[in-house]
Write a protein that holds these residues in place. Sequence first.
Motif, PDB file in Angstrom:
ATOM      1  N   GLY A 264       0.790  -1.223   0.000  1.00  0.00           N
ATOM      2  CA  GLY A 264       0.000   0.000   0.000  1.00  0.00           C
ATOM      3  C   GLY A 264       0.822   1.273   0.000  1.00  0.00           C
ATOM      4  N   VAL A 265       2.160   1.159   0.077  1.00  0.00           N
ATOM      5  CA  VAL A 265       3.042   2.331   0.048  1.00  0.00           C
ATOM      6  C   VAL A 265       3.926   2.258  -1.186  1.00  0.00           C
ATOM      7  CG1 VAL A 265       4.824   3.662   1.238  1.00  0.00           C
ATOM      8  CG2 VAL A 265       3.043   2.497   2.558  1.00  0.00           C
ATOM      9  N   SER A 266       3.934   3.320  -1.990  1.00  0.00           N
ATOM     10  CA  SER A 266       4.761   3.370  -3.197  1.00  0.00           C
ATOM     11  C   SER A 266       5.714   4.556  -3.117  1.00  0.00           C
ATOM     12  CB  SER A 266       3.886   3.518  -4.451  1.00  0.00           C
ATOM     13  OG  SER A 266       3.021   2.419  -4.598  1.00  0.00           O
ATOM     14  N   VAL A 267       6.975   4.306  -3.432  1.00  0.00           N
ATOM     15  CA  VAL A 267       7.976   5.374  -3.500  1.00  0.00           C
ATOM     16  C   VAL A 267       7.993   5.906  -4.929  1.00  0.00           C
ATOM     17  CG1 VAL A 267      10.401   5.986  -3.184  1.00  0.00           C
ATOM     18  CG2 VAL A 267       9.338   4.272  -1.684  1.00  0.00           C
ATOM     19  N   PHE A 268       7.832   7.199  -5.070  1.00  0.00           N
ATOM     20  CA  PHE A 268       7.776   7.839  -6.389  1.00  0.00           C
ATOM     21  C   PHE A 268       9.113   7.685  -7.110  1.00  0.00           C
ATOM     22  CE2 PHE A 268       7.663  12.206  -8.638  1.00  0.00           C
ATOM     23  CZ  PHE A 268       7.178  11.636  -9.805  1.00  0.00           C
ATOM     24  N   GLU A 269       9.054   7.093  -8.308  1.00  0.00           N
ATOM     25  CA  GLU A 269      10.249   6.809  -9.098  1.00  0.00           C
ATOM     26  C   GLU A 269      10.097   7.364 -10.511  1.00  0.00           C
ATOM     27  OE1 GLU A 269      13.075   5.884  -7.701  1.00  0.00           O
ATOM     28  OE2 GLU A 269      13.208   3.743  -8.055  1.00  0.00           O
ATOM     29  N   VAL A 270      11.217   7.480 -11.224  1.00  0.00           N
ATOM     30  CA  VAL A 270      11.158   7.889 -12.628  1.00  0.00           C
ATOM     31  C   VAL A 270      10.636   6.727 -13.467  1.00  0.00           C
ATOM     32  CG1 VAL A 270      12.994   9.602 -12.412  1.00  0.00           C
ATOM     33  CG2 VAL A 270      13.586   7.222 -12.987  1.00  0.00           C
ATOM     34  N   PRO A 271      10.065   7.015 -14.654  1.00  0.00           N
ATOM     35  CA  PRO A 271       9.432   5.959 -15.455  1.00  0.00           C
ATOM     36  C   PRO A 271      10.402   4.929 -16.018  1.00  0.00           C
ATOM     37  CG  PRO A 271       8.661   8.139 -16.129  1.00  0.00           C
ATOM     38  CD  PRO A 271       9.809   8.352 -15.217  1.00  0.00           C
ATOM     39  N   ASN A 272      11.587   5.381 -16.469  1.00  0.00           N
ATOM     40  CA  ASN A 272      12.534   4.462 -17.100  1.00  0.00           C
ATOM     41  C   ASN A 272      13.928   5.061 -17.087  1.00  0.00           C
ATOM     42  OD1 ASN A 272      12.814   6.170 -19.545  1.00  0.00           O
ATOM     43  ND2 ASN A 272      10.703   5.530 -19.946  1.00  0.00           N
ATOM     44  N   GLU A 273      14.874   4.358 -17.742  1.00  0.00           N
ATOM     45  CA  GLU A 273      16.283   4.762 -17.682  1.00  0.00           C
ATOM     46  C   GLU A 273      16.589   6.050 -18.445  1.00  0.00           C
ATOM     47  OE1 GLU A 273      15.636   1.867 -21.070  1.00  0.00           O
ATOM     48  OE2 GLU A 273      15.129   1.940 -18.921  1.00  0.00           O
ATOM     49  N   ASP A 274      15.668   6.551 -19.246  1.00  0.00           N
ATOM     50  CA  ASP A 274      15.884   7.839 -19.913  1.00  0.00           C
ATOM     51  C   ASP A 274      15.881   8.989 -18.918  1.00  0.00           C
ATOM     52  OD1 ASP A 274      16.070   6.708 -22.434  1.00  0.00           O
ATOM     53  OD2 ASP A 274      13.957   7.029 -22.916  1.00  0.00           O
ATOM     54  N   TYR A 275      15.201   8.769 -17.795  1.00  0.00           N
ATOM     55  CA  TYR A 275      15.038   9.817 -16.790  1.00  0.00           C
ATOM     56  C   TYR A 275      16.034   9.597 -15.649  1.00  0.00           C
ATOM     57  CZ  TYR A 275      10.479  10.633 -19.005  1.00  0.00           C
ATOM     58  OH  TYR A 275       9.468  10.899 -19.896  1.00  0.00           O
TER      59      TYR A 275
END
Length: 404
Positions: A264-275
């Motif tokens: 139920g807890v998600s750490v905000f991450e970039v979408p892919n390796e381009d970012y």
Amino acid sequence: MGGNEQKFIKEAFDTNWVAPMGTNVDLFEMDLKTYLSNNVHVTALSSGTAAIHLGLILLGIKAGDEVICQSLTFTATANPILYLKAIPVFIDSEIETWNLCPIALEEAIIDRIKLGNKPKAIITVHLYGNPYKIEEIRAVADKYQIPILEDAAEALGSSYKGQKCGVFGDLCVLSFNGNKIITTSGGGALVSHSQNIKSRAIFLATQSKDKAIHYEHSEVGYNYRLSNISASIGRGQMEKLDEFVNLRRKMQNFYKQLFENVKGVSVFEVPNEDYFSNHWLSVITINPSETNGIDCDDLRLALESENIESRFLWKPLHMQPLHKDFPYYGGNIAESLFAKGLCLPSGSNTTEEEKARIQNVIKCLFKNKIKKKIKVKSLFPKRQRLFEDNMLVNFFTKNRLETS
């Protein structure tokens, strides 16, 4: 502080350059230019807000013009629109980067054109250091021939496909406020792609003094130039920028590991390796339906009870009383993120002892998957009520919470 700031400050005092000009200003600008590459030109200013203001002026924004602005951002992104008596048009986020939604952006542009008010600029934001969808937003902007003012205030050290953020807009903004990746105490910069624009920015930032043997002024100017003392701090900070970025990214990894097995807890991450994000702030979202009712306010209060600060996400600008009468396009992504998101302690100088304190609070709260209540009064009502009512119903909760 990185260590050499006082050396550069001493140089400024020794040469008696303490005004908003001097060698350290020039060299700080050169340090930033070298770091960003892409043959940009940097104008050091008194704040990131000043940079946005000058950027809009340089883009020709005038009273009555419409300027598109990301809604999920700090109010400083939009305030300069109002300085110019222009009209902000707010746009929802997309779920991958939490930044300006290219679909809602184009819908807004089409609708504003139909209404006879083609927007004159688009302000994009790299929220919490995470790059926005660079190519998609640029494609829409170019299609309708609208310039981009890139707000990279939170994103120095972030990059997209290897290129540092702060160079993707027609004009770009950096911030060196006390809470940013590097600081000059207060300060900012306007990044442009031509020397002529830089010269024009310096002219406006130094009270628009005409070339004359006396003080001659033909247009409104501003006192927006960075001081030589502040630039001295910036030079020392630049030496440690990459190290500070690495430390922020280590904080991000600390939270990823900490919440890895917390449903139920998600750490905000970039979408892919381009970012590549500097992770200026590490941010989580909590779904109370998967945590036995534990939400962001419960975690905030648990941390606060141990004298650890955390903060809710930026309240979307279209939800703010200041902006309630301005146009908004999109769905409820920004509102939903605000309702369930929390910014966690992310400082570059966070010690191992402080990490242990953070970890202890979080583990105690979630270990039994039983909703905890802390012996403090909440400064806000429950986040779900904020989301549903779109306003603060009470400043303090009515009942003191009891420890379970």
